[in-house]
Design an enzyme around this catalytic site. Sequence first.
Site, PDB file in Angstrom:
ATOM      1  N   SER A  46      91.537  92.218 -25.868  1.00 31.14           N
ATOM      2  CA  SER A  46      90.609  91.619 -26.827  1.00 31.14           C
ATOM      3  C   SER A  46      91.288  90.706 -27.840  1.00 31.14           C
ATOM      4  O   SER A  46      90.645  89.799 -28.388  1.00 31.14           O
ATOM      5  CB  SER A  46      89.845  92.720 -27.575  1.00 31.14           C
ATOM      6  OG  SER A  46      90.742  93.661 -28.145  1.00 31.14           O
ATOM      7  N   HIS A 253      89.967  93.601 -35.503  1.00 35.87           N
ATOM      8  CA  HIS A 253      90.363  92.479 -34.660  1.00 35.87           C
ATOM      9  C   HIS A 253      90.496  91.222 -35.513  1.00 35.87           C
ATOM     10  O   HIS A 253      89.864  91.112 -36.563  1.00 35.87           O
ATOM     11  CB  HIS A 253      89.323  92.224 -33.551  1.00 35.87           C
ATOM     12  CG  HIS A 253      89.379  93.209 -32.439  1.00 35.87           C
ATOM     13  ND1 HIS A 253      88.739  94.423 -32.490  1.00 35.87           N
ATOM     14  CD2 HIS A 253      90.000  93.166 -31.222  1.00 35.87           C
ATOM     15  CE1 HIS A 253      88.957  95.086 -31.366  1.00 35.87           C
ATOM     16  NE2 HIS A 253      89.735  94.342 -30.582  1.00 35.87           N
TER      17      HIS A 253
END
Length: 271
Positions: A46, A253
């Site tokens: 990711s 993230h």
Amino acid sequence: MKLSRMTAYVSSIFLTAAFALTGAGVASAATHAQAAGTDYVALGDSYSSGVGTGTYDSSSGSCKRSPKAYPSLWAASHAPASFAFTACSGATTDDVKANQLAPLNSSTDLVSITIGGNDAGFSDVMTTCVLNSQSTCINRINQARTYADTVLPGKLDSVYDAIRAKAPNAHVVVIGYPHFYKIGGSCFGGLSDTSRAAINGAADELNTVTAKRAADHGYTFASVVPPFTNHEICSSNSWLNSLVWTNIGESYHPTAAGQSGAYLPTFTSAA
């Protein structure tokens, strides 16, 4: 179509001479011309697919590949001869081998990859730390560190070997993970600084193991810890999402700013 070795050699001599006369502008043109002949494949998890940026290519489905992720940004600015983007949210080393290597071949010049965090269970580490006590958090972090030291090296060897087997001529850039937290920063409540420091330490452990395995395969390891410094969670200008209750998958993230401000220049320098 790639230049022949002789044509490339002559071109390099010309560009070197031109740089001596005109300076950095020609260097930039030379870099762009070199990239224009590059076949580039972006692999990974990711952190390479671009989760956290909030903008995704609908055709990528659950892989959540983003036009704001560093591979897409690099390709847009360098116009490589070909660009294959197979990085996928949630990917482990086994997933890379099973699902992402098809575009690789002997003509592939450049490969980027972030991998290992999901193998080591970092998503579960963050969930455990957010929902449980400090001692439970530390115990789970220590389990992840033990995995990174004992099991992950073999997993990385396997995926790096698979990349080399399919793309024997490629320059492979392995990119690491950032520190998540600025210790003593502006966060109030939530995790203790002890837990935050332990999470950062686990990221360092993962980066150290990854860098060693990359070097042993002749790959380039590139750290994003320096560009994320003072842009961690709890800083005044974070390039990482903290806990996002409305979209848990975005949590922890890089934001679009983290991709363009940290991952992109790190990859560009190493490529």
